[in-house]
Write a protein that holds these residues in place. Sequence first.
Motif, PDB file in Angstrom:
ATOM      1  N   ASP A 109       0.826  -1.202   0.000  1.00  0.00           N
ATOM      2  CA  ASP A 109       0.000   0.000   0.000  1.00  0.00           C
ATOM      3  C   ASP A 109       0.865   1.258   0.000  1.00  0.00           C
ATOM      4  OD1 ASP A 109      -2.740   1.381   0.636  1.00  0.00           O
ATOM      5  OD2 ASP A 109      -1.287   2.195   2.072  1.00  0.00           O
ATOM      6  N   ALA A 110       1.950   1.221   0.765  1.00  0.00           N
ATOM      7  CA  ALA A 110       2.834   2.387   0.814  1.00  0.00           C
ATOM      8  C   ALA A 110       3.436   2.661  -0.557  1.00  0.00           C
ATOM      9  CB  ALA A 110       3.930   2.160   1.851  1.00  0.00           C
ATOM     10  N   VAL A 111       3.822   1.599  -1.254  1.00  0.00           N
ATOM     11  CA  VAL A 111       4.387   1.762  -2.594  1.00  0.00           C
ATOM     12  C   VAL A 111       3.359   2.389  -3.529  1.00  0.00           C
ATOM     13  CG1 VAL A 111       5.182   0.483  -4.608  1.00  0.00           C
ATOM     14  CG2 VAL A 111       6.064  -0.094  -2.348  1.00  0.00           C
ATOM     15  N   GLN A 112       2.143   1.870  -3.480  1.00  0.00           N
ATOM     16  CA  GLN A 112       1.104   2.406  -4.351  1.00  0.00           C
ATOM     17  C   GLN A 112       0.792   3.863  -4.012  1.00  0.00           C
ATOM     18  OE1 GLN A 112      -1.737  -0.800  -3.555  1.00  0.00           O
ATOM     19  NE2 GLN A 112      -1.745  -1.273  -5.745  1.00  0.00           N
ATOM     20  N   ARG A 113       0.713   4.132  -2.729  1.00  0.00           N
ATOM     21  CA  ARG A 113       0.354   5.477  -2.305  1.00  0.00           C
ATOM     22  C   ARG A 113       1.447   6.481  -2.676  1.00  0.00           C
ATOM     23  NH1 ARG A 113      -3.807   6.701   0.761  1.00  0.00           N
ATOM     24  NH2 ARG A 113      -4.035   4.475   1.139  1.00  0.00           N
ATOM     25  N   ALA A 114       2.695   6.025  -2.599  1.00  0.00           N
ATOM     26  CA  ALA A 114       3.799   6.913  -2.960  1.00  0.00           C
ATOM     27  C   ALA A 114       3.710   7.303  -4.429  1.00  0.00           C
ATOM     28  CB  ALA A 114       5.133   6.224  -2.665  1.00  0.00           C
ATOM     29  N   ALA A 115       3.335   6.338  -5.266  1.00  0.00           N
ATOM     30  CA  ALA A 115       3.236   6.626  -6.694  1.00  0.00           C
ATOM     31  C   ALA A 115       2.005   7.461  -7.022  1.00  0.00           C
ATOM     32  CB  ALA A 115       3.197   5.314  -7.480  1.00  0.00           C
ATOM     33  N   LEU A 125      13.948  11.786  -2.210  1.00  0.00           N
ATOM     34  CA  LEU A 125      14.240  10.453  -1.669  1.00  0.00           C
ATOM     35  C   LEU A 125      14.408   9.415  -2.766  1.00  0.00           C
ATOM     36  CD1 LEU A 125      14.126   8.092   0.470  1.00  0.00           C
ATOM     37  CD2 LEU A 125      11.642   8.261   0.279  1.00  0.00           C
ATOM     38  N   TRP A 126      13.581   9.469  -3.775  1.00  0.00           N
ATOM     39  CA  TRP A 126      13.597   8.409  -4.804  1.00  0.00           C
ATOM     40  C   TRP A 126      14.866   8.462  -5.629  1.00  0.00           C
ATOM     41  CZ3 TRP A 126      10.143   5.754  -2.690  1.00  0.00           C
ATOM     42  CH2 TRP A 126       8.995   6.348  -2.140  1.00  0.00           C
ATOM     43  N   ASP A 127      15.400   9.665  -5.830  1.00  0.00           N
ATOM     44  CA  ASP A 127      16.670   9.756  -6.550  1.00  0.00           C
ATOM     45  C   ASP A 127      17.797   9.106  -5.761  1.00  0.00           C
ATOM     46  OD1 ASP A 127      15.531  11.087  -8.690  1.00  0.00           O
ATOM     47  OD2 ASP A 127      15.684  13.030  -7.688  1.00  0.00           O
ATOM     48  N   SER A 128      17.812   9.377  -4.465  1.00  0.00           N
ATOM     49  CA  SER A 128      18.887   8.801  -3.660  1.00  0.00           C
ATOM     50  C   SER A 128      18.711   7.295  -3.525  1.00  0.00           C
ATOM     51  CB  SER A 128      18.906   9.460  -2.270  1.00  0.00           C
ATOM     52  OG  SER A 128      17.684   9.237  -1.588  1.00  0.00           O
ATOM     53  N   LEU A 129      17.484   6.834  -3.434  1.00  0.00           N
ATOM     54  CA  LEU A 129      17.256   5.392  -3.367  1.00  0.00           C
ATOM     55  C   LEU A 129      17.696   4.719  -4.664  1.00  0.00           C
ATOM     56  CD1 LEU A 129      13.842   4.661  -1.560  1.00  0.00           C
ATOM     57  CD2 LEU A 129      16.152   4.131  -0.819  1.00  0.00           C
ATOM     58  N   GLU A 130      17.354   5.345  -5.767  1.00  0.00           N
ATOM     59  CA  GLU A 130      17.741   4.776  -7.054  1.00  0.00           C
ATOM     60  C   GLU A 130      19.258   4.725  -7.183  1.00  0.00           C
ATOM     61  OE1 GLU A 130      16.403   7.042 -10.331  1.00  0.00           O
ATOM     62  OE2 GLU A 130      17.278   5.704 -11.840  1.00  0.00           O
ATOM     63  N   ALA A 131      19.910   5.797  -6.737  1.00  0.00           N
ATOM     64  CA  ALA A 131      21.375   5.812  -6.789  1.00  0.00           C
ATOM     65  C   ALA A 131      21.971   4.717  -5.913  1.00  0.00           C
ATOM     66  CB  ALA A 131      21.885   7.187  -6.347  1.00  0.00           C
ATOM     67  N   ARG A 146      11.481   0.847   4.833  1.00  0.00           N
ATOM     68  CA  ARG A 146      11.111   1.795   5.882  1.00  0.00           C
ATOM     69  C   ARG A 146      11.018   3.216   5.331  1.00  0.00           C
ATOM     70  NH1 ARG A 146      14.817   0.697   9.273  1.00  0.00           N
ATOM     71  NH2 ARG A 146      16.219   2.318   8.545  1.00  0.00           N
ATOM     72  N   GLU A 147      11.960   3.556   4.479  1.00  0.00           N
ATOM     73  CA  GLU A 147      11.927   4.891   3.878  1.00  0.00           C
ATOM     74  C   GLU A 147      10.638   5.116   3.085  1.00  0.00           C
ATOM     75  OE1 GLU A 147      14.381   7.251   4.058  1.00  0.00           O
ATOM     76  OE2 GLU A 147      16.382   6.336   3.872  1.00  0.00           O
ATOM     77  N   ILE A 148      10.253   4.086   2.373  1.00  0.00           N
ATOM     78  CA  ILE A 148       9.029   4.204   1.574  1.00  0.00           C
ATOM     79  C   ILE A 148       7.812   4.378   2.481  1.00  0.00           C
ATOM     80  CG2 ILE A 148       7.523   3.000  -0.050  1.00  0.00           C
ATOM     81  CD1 ILE A 148      10.018   1.673  -1.202  1.00  0.00           C
ATOM     82  N   LEU A 149       7.788   3.614   3.553  1.00  0.00           N
ATOM     83  CA  LEU A 149       6.657   3.714   4.476  1.00  0.00           C
ATOM     84  C   LEU A 149       6.614   5.086   5.132  1.00  0.00           C
ATOM     85  CD1 LEU A 149       6.822   0.146   5.931  1.00  0.00           C
ATOM     86  CD2 LEU A 149       4.689   1.250   5.338  1.00  0.00           C
ATOM     87  N   VAL A 150       7.777   5.606   5.472  1.00  0.00           N
ATOM     88  CA  VAL A 150       7.823   6.942   6.066  1.00  0.00           C
ATOM     89  C   VAL A 150       7.322   7.975   5.064  1.00  0.00           C
ATOM     90  CG1 VAL A 150       9.365   8.725   6.942  1.00  0.00           C
ATOM     91  CG2 VAL A 150       9.670   6.362   7.679  1.00  0.00           C
ATOM     92  N   ASN A 154       1.520   7.557   6.275  1.00  0.00           N
ATOM     93  CA  ASN A 154       0.552   6.989   7.221  1.00  0.00           C
ATOM     94  C   ASN A 154       1.308   6.499   8.447  1.00  0.00           C
ATOM     95  OD1 ASN A 154      -1.297   5.452   8.663  1.00  0.00           O
ATOM     96  ND2 ASN A 154      -2.378   4.803   6.814  1.00  0.00           N
ATOM     97  N   ARG A 155       1.255   7.287   9.490  1.00  0.00           N
ATOM     98  CA  ARG A 155       2.072   6.968  10.660  1.00  0.00           C
ATOM     99  C   ARG A 155       1.568   5.745  11.399  1.00  0.00           C
ATOM    100  NH1 ARG A 155       2.805  12.484  13.852  1.00  0.00           N
ATOM    101  NH2 ARG A 155       2.689  10.914  15.475  1.00  0.00           N
ATOM    102  N   LEU A 156       0.274   5.554  11.384  1.00  0.00           N
ATOM    103  CA  LEU A 156      -0.271   4.368  12.045  1.00  0.00           C
ATOM    104  C   LEU A 156       0.176   3.100  11.321  1.00  0.00           C
ATOM    105  CD1 LEU A 156      -2.067   3.037  14.128  1.00  0.00           C
ATOM    106  CD2 LEU A 156      -4.012   3.441  12.631  1.00  0.00           C
ATOM    107  N   SER A 157       0.099   3.153  10.020  1.00  0.00           N
ATOM    108  CA  SER A 157       0.565   2.008   9.231  1.00  0.00           C
ATOM    109  C   SER A 157       2.042   1.757   9.484  1.00  0.00           C
ATOM    110  CB  SER A 157       0.322   2.283   7.743  1.00  0.00           C
ATOM    111  OG  SER A 157       0.851   1.246   6.951  1.00  0.00           O
ATOM    112  N   LEU A 158       2.796   2.820   9.593  1.00  0.00           N
ATOM    113  CA  LEU A 158       4.232   2.680   9.874  1.00  0.00           C
ATOM    114  C   LEU A 158       4.477   2.018  11.226  1.00  0.00           C
ATOM    115  CD1 LEU A 158       7.204   3.373   9.192  1.00  0.00           C
ATOM    116  CD2 LEU A 158       6.844   5.578  10.316  1.00  0.00           C
TER     117      LEU A 158
END
Lengths: 212, 212
Positions: A109-115, A125-131, A146-150, A154-158
Amino acid sequence: MEETKPSRKMFLEIVQELRTLIRNENIRTGEKLPSERVLAERLGAGRSTIREALRSLELLGLIETRRGEGTFLSDYRQHQLVDVLAAFIMQEPKSLEDVRLTMQIHEKDAVQRAAAGPEIRELPLWDSLEAAVSSDRPVRREDIIREILVAAGNRLSLKIWYLLNAYAKTPYEGDAEPPERPVIREMILAIKNGNSAAAADAYTRWAGMVHG
Amino acid sequence: MEETKPSRKMFLEIVQELRTLIRNENIRTGEKLPSERVLAERLGAGRSTIREALRSLELLGLIETRRGEGTFLSDYRQHQLVDVLAAFIMQEPKSLEDVRLTMQIHEKDAVQRAAAGPEIRELPLWDSLEAAVSSDRPVRREDIIREILVAAGNRLSLKIWYLLNAYAKTPYEGDAEPPERPVIREMILAIKNGNSAAAADAYTRWAGMVHG
DNA sequence: CTTAATTTGTCCGTATGTATG
DNA sequence: ACATACATACGGACAAATTAA
């Protein structure tokens, strides 16, 4: 006859009252709770009963007691319960499977929500993760997730994910191996492009690679 | 000098020793543990310390104590820890929006999972659900969602959903109104056809109708 | 039905180790 | 060094609930 509780066990009541006390006094993580004797007087119970409740919360890792100092509200990430629960429960494969699946629910869900949202997928963040995954340096799977979830916000989900991760503590240990990296990179790119479905698909394939 | 570890906390040692005792004595779930006084003597500790360890395990749901009877090893498969942990998670400045979104995470996953597996989507449940929403009788939204979560089979996810639902109060209260019913029916049909994406899409639209 | 024994539930008193000022 | 505050740990005492004789 007593005035109130015909109901439950005293120390469970104390646990409950401690919760409301923490909320009412607005005690934050790391801050100090009243001493045992003060609690005994305020909650109308003996010190032993108070201690039983406090120790229970300590075993859960919710509070931390330091001799000579006091009792402090702990960070929930302190997974002291893991060692204990692991010894008692971990033999149950059904439970562990549920934990693993439930973690993936929140991760996907976090991945989908991020997109989905521009304000998230345009983060640096995504540039540094990709690097990171494009380099040769070791990258921990857990850190990526964890970075994606942050970022998803959604803090409760985290928090739920933190607890489950501490409980299972096997699913994403270690570094992202070379075969995983293209899939992870694909997932990150899909997030940056706002392609929620492709990001979710890449995540699913990645999760399938980590645990069969 | 003592025999083992003077370093760590006594009651944590007792918890550990209780575990080995249970293993060595081969105590099964439902069977009785030695009394507190016997444990105090055998483990070389005071009864208060023994009790602190026992209460900790009780709060975790690992043992069950009955006054006048004794202490019994309980069925640990129930995730009672989630109850306690969730209660403490919720203490924070909880945005109700997060609770609502997190509930939807679990609901959407259950819908997708139901459509994904043949052994789930071929249950007679879907026929009865379809008949219910196609009729004029009132149908509670909460009942529909709970049935789907139960069918999906992830008990931990179901437990978390129960807690969130109890906490959020009013997310899915009331009956499914006439405008919602076609969408719900569409979702159920998608599940029966094994179309996971369509089922998820219909769910999302339904959730959007319920809360704006 | 009564009585006694066992066990948990709860509180109190005391001594000790530890940290703070 | 001293005093204070706090958690740690032990043991005793009594109440309440259950079981067995």
